[in-house]
Design an enzyme around this catalytic site. Structure first.
Site, mmCIF file in Angstrom:
data_model
loop_
_atom_site.group_PDB
_atom_site.id
_atom_site.type_symbol
_atom_site.label_atom_id
_atom_site.label_comp_id
_atom_site.label_asym_id
_atom_site.label_seq_id
_atom_site.Cartn_x
_atom_site.Cartn_y
_atom_site.Cartn_z
ATOM 1 N N ALA A 72 0.675 -1.283 -0.165
ATOM 2 C CA ALA A 72 0.104 0.120 0.138
ATOM 3 C C ALA A 72 0.877 1.245 0.051
ATOM 4 C CB ALA A 72 -1.041 0.001 1.253
ATOM 5 N N ALA A 201 -2.517 -6.634 -0.085
ATOM 6 C CA ALA A 201 -2.665 -7.955 0.237
ATOM 7 C C ALA A 201 -2.839 -8.440 1.563
ATOM 8 C CB ALA A 201 -1.691 -9.009 -0.638
ATOM 9 N N CYS A 326 1.183 2.477 13.226
ATOM 10 C CA CYS A 326 2.356 2.957 12.260
ATOM 11 C C CYS A 326 2.997 4.052 13.158
ATOM 12 C CB CYS A 326 2.025 3.531 11.051
ATOM 13 S SG CYS A 326 1.107 2.153 10.220
HETATM 14 N N1 PMP Z 1 -2.823 3.058 4.190
HETATM 15 C C1 PMP Z 1 -3.540 2.915 5.280
HETATM 16 C C2 PMP Z 1 -4.927 3.069 5.564
HETATM 17 C C3 PMP Z 1 -2.985 1.949 6.094
HETATM 18 O O1 PMP Z 1 -3.705 1.636 7.337
HETATM 19 C C4 PMP Z 1 -1.591 1.451 5.879
HETATM 20 C C5 PMP Z 1 -0.716 0.612 7.208
HETATM 21 N N2 PMP Z 1 -1.441 -0.570 7.568
HETATM 22 C C6 PMP Z 1 -1.081 1.764 4.752
HETATM 23 C C7 PMP Z 1 -1.780 2.535 3.919
HETATM 24 C C8 PMP Z 1 0.385 1.342 4.620
HETATM 25 O O2 PMP Z 1 0.554 0.043 4.491
HETATM 26 P P1 PMP Z 1 1.771 -1.028 4.273
HETATM 27 O O3 PMP Z 1 2.628 -0.672 5.520
HETATM 28 O O4 PMP Z 1 1.311 -2.505 3.952
HETATM 29 O O5 PMP Z 1 2.346 -0.403 2.912
#
Ligand code: PMP
Length: 403
Positions: A72, A201, A326
């Site tokens: 993402a 995913a 995060c």
């Molecule tokens: N967008 C949203 C809404 C999220 O909650 C997250 C983290 N879980 C992310 C983006 C980033 O995802 P990733 O760390 O798996 O790249």
């Protein structure tokens, strides 16, 4: 001891059926899709094409609109920077909501440094963005609106169809980050009027390290990784074939089973929410009361610090998140001892309390017994934290006695 995972918003366990679909691409089918002249390469091409169709079907996109990424974060970066750079002479203005994930908000920083302007739209106390604020924020030089589908931290589902309609009327691209929602609640990219949609995913029982950006046909986007011509030229680099095969399988399963999961999670979420509401005082639920992700319960408790609550819960075998998973990571940087989440600040939680929120996010494998275990340990943990809190003891002294 109990082992209860209520942190599915940070990641989900890999479905065994997904692992089974991935395994051959680690072992006997190891081809590179770019080497499609031979059988090994062809097998890889077939796997990636099948996954593209399955991921597209999950959100009612076309297979050729799916661009696989590493997750993402990369998809959000590609959407924001790629759309800004791909918009040519139209302008240098973007509109985002204040409750976006850091992978959207921080992707704006290099653009700002290059002269782009950003209007940040507020969210209300339930974390909802008002589409009319988006309408007001759009200018003739606006190239992109980005508002997430659902918020991981507080569970609120945003009115993306209305926002998408406004963006379309004003001929502005609309990006929605559906990381937290895809595979859990229905999403139709066409009904949402979305030109760019972020998917991940590992948020719907697939593997980590694989995501996708839906890029609607005709959208002009500047690639952010230079190299070969994979992924229709939007994302160079040899495809993560096992990950992509896994994401396809996870999408296929979610398309079929999402309705059952949502009904189950809705029941668990109500049970947990009602139980917490009736057993804990000084409690404030966060996020929208009804327009929210199923199985997502978030709240803060006065005089009880969220990180401490999590530690005590972990000792009792319960894994949950405080604020945004995060933002808790920032603590490792030694910058601040406790980091107030931008989402909680946005919805008006007092800044000294912002670190105190808890997010319980349940998954398809959780049970009523697990909810009941959490309900049996939580009130006691809160009471112990209150007994250790000087502000709670001060508060108690001020309560008129004998009343
Ligand atoms: N967008 C949203 C809404 C999220 O909650 C997250 C983290 N879980 C992310 C983006 C980033 O995802 P990733 O760390 O798996 O790249």
């Amino acid at each position: 001891m109990a082992h209860i995972f209520f942190d599915h918003i940070s990641t989900t366990p890999l479905d065994p059926r997904v692992l089974a679909a991935m395994m051959p691409y680690f072992t006997e089918r190891y081809g590179n899709p770019s080497s499609h002249i031979h059988d090994q390469g062809q097998a890889a091409v077939k796997a990636v094409d099948a996954a593209r169709a399955d991921v597209a079907a999950l959100v009612r996109a076309k297979p050729q609109e799916i661009v696989f990424t590493s997750g993402a974060t990369e998809a959000n970066n590609l959407a924001i920077k790629g759309a800004a750079e791909g918009s040519g002479k139209k302008g240098k203005h973007l509109v985002v909501s204040e409750v976006e994930h850091f992978s959207v908000l921080n992707a704006l920083r290099p653009l700002r440094n290059r002269g782009y302007e950003v209007t940040t739209v507020r969210a209300d106390s339930d974390g909802k963005v008002d589409p009319s604020d988006v309408r007001r924020a759009i200018r003739p030089d606006t190239v992109l609106v980005s508002v997430m589908h659902a918020n991981a931290e507080i569970g609120t589902v945003e009115p993306i169809e209305e926002i998408g309609r406004i963006a379309r009327e004003r001929e502005v691209l609309f990006h929605t980050d559906a990381t937290a929602s895809a595979g859990h609640i229905p999403l139709d990219v066409r009904a949402a009027g979305a030109d760019l949609v972020t998917l991940s995913a590992h948020h719907f029982y697939g593997p980590k390290g694989t995501g996708a950006l839906v890029v609607r046909e005709g959208v002009s986007l500047e690639s952010q990784i230079d190299g070969g011509f994979q992924e229709m030229g939007f994302r160079a680099g040899t495809e993560n074939v096992p990950g992509i095969a896994g994401m396809g399988q996870a999408a296929r399963i979610a398309s079929e089973e999402m309705g059952q999961w949502a009904a189950h999670l809705g029941r668990l979420g109500n049970r947990l929410r009602d139980g917490i509401a009736s057993s804990i005082g000084h409690l404030h639920f966060t996020g929208h009361p009804t327009d929210r992700l199923p199985g997502h319960v978030s709240f803060w408790v006065e005089f009880a610090e969220g990180e401490s609550l999590l530690l005590f819960l972990n000792v009792r075998g319960v894994m949950a998140a405080s604020g945004s998973a995060c933002s808790s990571n920032l603590k490792g940087r030694d910058e601040e001892d406790l980091v107030a989440s931008h989402v909680l600040r946005a919805i008006g939680v007092p800044s000294d309390i912002c670190t105190g929120s808890i997010t319980f996010s349940m998954g398809k494998g959780n049970t009523e017994q697990e909810v009941d275990h959490v309900l049996s340990v939580l009130p006691d943990i809160v009471r112990r934290l209150w007994e250790m809190s000087p502000t709670y003891l001060d508060y108690q002294k001020k309560i008129p006695q004998g009343g």
